[in-house]
Design a protein around this motif. Structure first.
Motif, PDB file in Angstrom:
ATOM      1  N   GLU A  34     -15.611   0.087  -9.478  1.00  0.00           N
ATOM      2  CA  GLU A  34     -14.448   0.693  -9.612  1.00  0.00           C
ATOM      3  C   GLU A  34     -13.450   0.149  -8.370  1.00  0.00           C
ATOM      4  OE1 GLU A  34     -11.862   4.765 -10.382  1.00  0.00           O
ATOM      5  OE2 GLU A  34     -14.089   4.717  -9.948  1.00  0.00           O
ATOM      6  N   THR A  35     -14.035   0.225  -7.217  1.00  0.00           N
ATOM      7  CA  THR A  35     -13.463  -0.607  -5.866  1.00  0.00           C
ATOM      8  C   THR A  35     -13.069  -1.999  -6.382  1.00  0.00           C
ATOM      9  OG1 THR A  35     -14.026   0.987  -4.258  1.00  0.00           O
ATOM     10  CG2 THR A  35     -13.569  -1.017  -3.546  1.00  0.00           C
ATOM     11  N   LEU A  36     -14.062  -2.774  -6.966  1.00  0.00           N
ATOM     12  CA  LEU A  36     -14.148  -4.244  -7.091  1.00  0.00           C
ATOM     13  C   LEU A  36     -13.026  -4.441  -8.191  1.00  0.00           C
ATOM     14  CD1 LEU A  36     -15.144  -7.242  -6.992  1.00  0.00           C
ATOM     15  CD2 LEU A  36     -16.584  -6.607  -8.604  1.00  0.00           C
ATOM     16  N   ASP A  37     -12.693  -3.458  -9.146  1.00  0.00           N
ATOM     17  CA  ASP A  37     -12.095  -3.526 -10.369  1.00  0.00           C
ATOM     18  C   ASP A  37     -10.384  -3.428  -9.842  1.00  0.00           C
ATOM     19  OD1 ASP A  37     -11.418  -3.338 -13.277  1.00  0.00           O
ATOM     20  OD2 ASP A  37     -10.332  -1.730 -12.542  1.00  0.00           O
ATOM     21  N   GLU A  38     -10.374  -2.340  -8.834  1.00  0.00           N
ATOM     22  CA  GLU A  38      -9.170  -1.968  -8.315  1.00  0.00           C
ATOM     23  C   GLU A  38      -8.642  -3.401  -7.141  1.00  0.00           C
ATOM     24  OE1 GLU A  38      -9.757   2.808  -8.242  1.00  0.00           O
ATOM     25  OE2 GLU A  38      -9.797   1.554  -6.415  1.00  0.00           O
ATOM     26  N   ALA A  39      -9.427  -3.821  -6.731  1.00  0.00           N
ATOM     27  CA  ALA A  39      -9.261  -4.915  -5.910  1.00  0.00           C
ATOM     28  C   ALA A  39      -8.648  -5.945  -6.705  1.00  0.00           C
ATOM     29  CB  ALA A  39     -10.339  -5.401  -4.849  1.00  0.00           C
ATOM     30  N   ASP A  55     -11.458 -14.848  -9.089  1.00  0.00           N
ATOM     31  CA  ASP A  55     -12.558 -14.878  -8.555  1.00  0.00           C
ATOM     32  C   ASP A  55     -12.812 -14.146  -7.203  1.00  0.00           C
ATOM     33  OD1 ASP A  55     -13.136 -17.001 -10.206  1.00  0.00           O
ATOM     34  OD2 ASP A  55     -12.259 -18.754  -8.849  1.00  0.00           O
ATOM     35  N   TYR A  56     -14.109 -13.671  -6.947  1.00  0.00           N
ATOM     36  CA  TYR A  56     -14.340 -12.946  -5.789  1.00  0.00           C
ATOM     37  C   TYR A  56     -15.765 -13.493  -5.050  1.00  0.00           C
ATOM     38  CZ  TYR A  56     -17.729 -10.174  -8.593  1.00  0.00           C
ATOM     39  OH  TYR A  56     -18.536  -9.692  -9.662  1.00  0.00           O
ATOM     40  N   THR A  57     -15.823 -13.363  -3.899  1.00  0.00           N
ATOM     41  CA  THR A  57     -17.179 -13.972  -3.239  1.00  0.00           C
ATOM     42  C   THR A  57     -17.182 -13.218  -1.712  1.00  0.00           C
ATOM     43  OG1 THR A  57     -18.396 -15.893  -2.661  1.00  0.00           O
ATOM     44  CG2 THR A  57     -16.054 -15.932  -2.282  1.00  0.00           C
ATOM     45  N   LEU A  58     -18.071 -13.311  -1.221  1.00  0.00           N
ATOM     46  CA  LEU A  58     -18.349 -12.906   0.106  1.00  0.00           C
ATOM     47  C   LEU A  58     -17.434 -13.639   1.169  1.00  0.00           C
ATOM     48  CD1 LEU A  58     -22.067 -11.872   0.652  1.00  0.00           C
ATOM     49  CD2 LEU A  58     -20.087 -10.388   0.234  1.00  0.00           C
ATOM     50  N   LYS A  59     -16.804 -13.262   1.944  1.00  0.00           N
ATOM     51  CA  LYS A  59     -15.651 -14.121   2.911  1.00  0.00           C
ATOM     52  C   LYS A  59     -16.743 -15.042   3.645  1.00  0.00           C
ATOM     53  CE  LYS A  59     -14.011 -14.932   7.038  1.00  0.00           C
ATOM     54  NZ  LYS A  59     -14.667 -15.340   8.371  1.00  0.00           N
TER      55      LYS A  59
END
Length: 580
Positions: A513-518, A537-541
């Motif tokens: 849910e947090t990932l979806d909101e971000a 796209d998402y990945t670790l910083k």
């Protein structure tokens, strides 16, 4: 929800004056400011309470209300401000009233010399004014002078007697009985139902007339139909009763989630926000309108600069791609040269072309080679070798130029996106600073070095995780490269200009849910705000790097996954926004 929009109608003013009577009467005038050419700000003091009364005579934003907004004041107060300070500071407000249901307010003061003075606030669009008189109605001065050359009907000049603007001969609900209302509205009239109400009744805006008609299931733009007037009159009499009993429901109306208008009454058929105070509502409505106006004015020059440079880059990219396509024909020229050298005995000076068997082709099909008749066979071959070598050397340069131009386009498009998402005047200055630092705007040598002033947008996910959204390219770099940790999650729209988004994980595994909101925030604060199924796209910083020499905001990343999101504004508004 169309109609004629008044800056603030007479019925709204009536509700405001009722509220202000209970708030400002008895207060002392501590300080007076004039933030701009249209606006006066009175700092009032009551026991245990400080109040800021805003009086604005802007052609579109004219109003009176209590405000919580801080205003920047000029170093040198304008003359009218100095005059008000001379007469009103240290005085007391002893009354406030409205002329009928017209958009004219009179505030009565008792000066520190025990003199009675009146301040008239005329909220009348482009004719709005603020006028100070003595108790005999002699004009001491006004914010806007009206001399005989400007008006043959009414002069507003120091020394003249104050008179009200010419009456419009409309019916005042508060001084009329129900039979008067029925008589005024049952008079046959041309034009729309909405205009008929506005022209007949004092203090009614087009928006209020529309709301009444729509509550009666009537179309405001339809022509006047006396047969349908009974329902309308019943609604108007209800409004009259609410006015007489000071029963108000301050309501701000929305259209496409934007502030549209406001009324002291609630109509359920519209999207709306209810307020407990007319002043708070008026201040909120006009503060947002004022801010958007300022942002549009100040960002327009930057938009021109960005769009002009984008046009230049698009043209440059097209030319480079054409050159690259031509350059990729270089192998053909080497082939021509080799075939000429292999067939020297069959070629002589003066020939315009020759057909030879293409020994370099699997099919050994014949090929026609264009020749320069003024050159010898060897010179023709050398001409093609030279052309081949020139193109071979230029292709690498062209490819580098294409890459640089695409990077510049990405930067400018990201600036365009940043400019369309700004929340404050300071953010415009930050974007301007970025453009100056890179050379799109000539930099003032006396200007201070760029410092980041605003902070990233800060949201709290429904699961309690902090989510940050960059507002501009320098801030994107700051957020991603310096303010986030290795195991925080970085998000960005895939191949689409937008903000960098960081989820502060604190070393935990975040929820879907947090990932979806971000991801929704990343899509919303991007060029794809109004699109559906936006790839994010998402990945670790720790997998996000900035190439050496790259423009602000540009990064490269690996180990990414992609989520598809349709940004919904209601979802954004449901997230808790934290003001750092």
């Amino acid at each position: 929800m169309g109609g004629v929009l008044m800056p603030l109608d007479g019925l709204g003013l009536h509700a405001l004056v009722y509220e202000l009577k209970n708030t400002i009467i008895g207060s002392k005038i501590e300080k007076i400011y004039q933030p701009d050419r249209y606006e006066i700000l009175l700092h009032l003091r009551k026991p245990q309470e400080n109040i800021k009364l805003l009086i604005n005579s802007h052609p579109v934003l004219s109003r009176i209300c209590i405000t919580t907004t801080d205003k920047k004041n000029p170093v040198n107060p304008p003359p009218f401000c100095m005059l008000l300070r001379k007469y009103l500071e240290s005085g007391e407000i002893i009354d406030i009233k409205q002329k009928g249901l017209d958009r004219i307010i009179e505030i009565t003061f008792k000066s520190w010399k025990d003199e009675i003075l009146m301040l008239y606030i005329e909220i009348m669009g482009k004719y709005s004014n603020i006028i100070l008189t003595d108790k005999e109605y002699k004009i001491i001065d006004s914010l806007r002078h009206v001399d005989p050359e400007m008006s043959r009907v009414r002069w507003v000049m120091p020394g003249e007697k104050y008179v009200y603007p010419p009456p419009q001969n409309k019916l005042n609900l508060l001084s009329s009985n129900n039979e008067d209302i029925i008589g005024a509205l049952n008079i046959p009239s041309t034009g729309s139902m909405s205009n008929h109400i506005v022209k007949s009744l004092e203090g009614f805006s087009g928006f209020l007339a529309n709301a009444i008609l729509m509550s009666c299931k009537l179309n405001p733009s339809d022509n006047v139909d006396i047969k349908n007037m009974d329902r309308v009159i019943d609604e108007i009499i209800k409004i009259k009763n609410k006015l007489q009993n000071n029963q108000y429901e301050p309501t701000l109306y929305l259209e496409k989630n934007e502030y549209k208008d406001f009324l002291p009454f609630n109509f359920d058929m519209f999207d709306s926000i209810r307020f407990n105070s007319m002043s708070l509502m008026v201040d909120e409505f006009y503060s947002i309108k004022e801010l958007k106006g300022l942002i549009n004015d100040r960002s327009s020059s930057l938009l021109k600069i960005i769009n002009s440079n984008l046009d230049r880059c698009y043209r440059k990219l097209e030319n480079l791609q054409d050159e690259l396509a031509s350059g990729k024909e270089r192998d053909k020229y080497k082939e021509y040269a080799d075939l000429i050298m292999a067939n020297l005995s069959n070629i002589h000076k003066g020939m315009k072309s020759i057909n030879v068997v293409n020994i370099f082709s699997e099919s050994t099909s014949p090929i026609e080679i264009p020749l320069d008749p003024s050159l010898s066979p060897v010179e023709n071959a050398q001409r093609y070798y030279k052309k081949y070598n020139k193109l071979k050397n230029s292709i690498k340069y062209i490819e580098e130029q294409i890459e640089e131009t695409i990077e510049e386009i990405e930067f400018l498009e990201s600036e365009l996106n940043n400019l369309q998402n700004i929340d404050s005047i300071n953010e415009i200055e930050e974007i301007k600073n970025e453009l100056e630092a890179i050379g799109y705007i000539k930099q003032d040598s006396k200007k201070k070095v760029l410092t980041i002033k605003s902070k990233p947008r800060h949201f709290l996910s429904s699961d309690g995780y902090d989510i940050y959204v960059g507002k501009n390219n320098y801030q994107n770099d700051e957020l991603t490269l310096r303010l986030s940790s290795a195991n925080d999650i970085w998000l960005h729209t895939k191949d689409i200009p937008g903000s960098h988004v960081i989820i502060k994980t604190n070393g935990n595994n975040i929820t879907d849910e947090t990932l979806d909101e971000a991801a929704t925030l990343a899509a919303y604060y991007s060029k794809a705000r109004h699109s559906s199924n936006v790839p994010v796209d998402y990945t670790l910083k720790k997998f996000v790097k900035k190439p050496s020499g790259a423009k602000p905001g540009r990064v490269i990343y690996t180990n990414q996954k992609t989520i598809f999101i349709t940004p919904i504004e209601e979802k954004i508004k449901s997230l808790k926004r934290i003001e750092d």
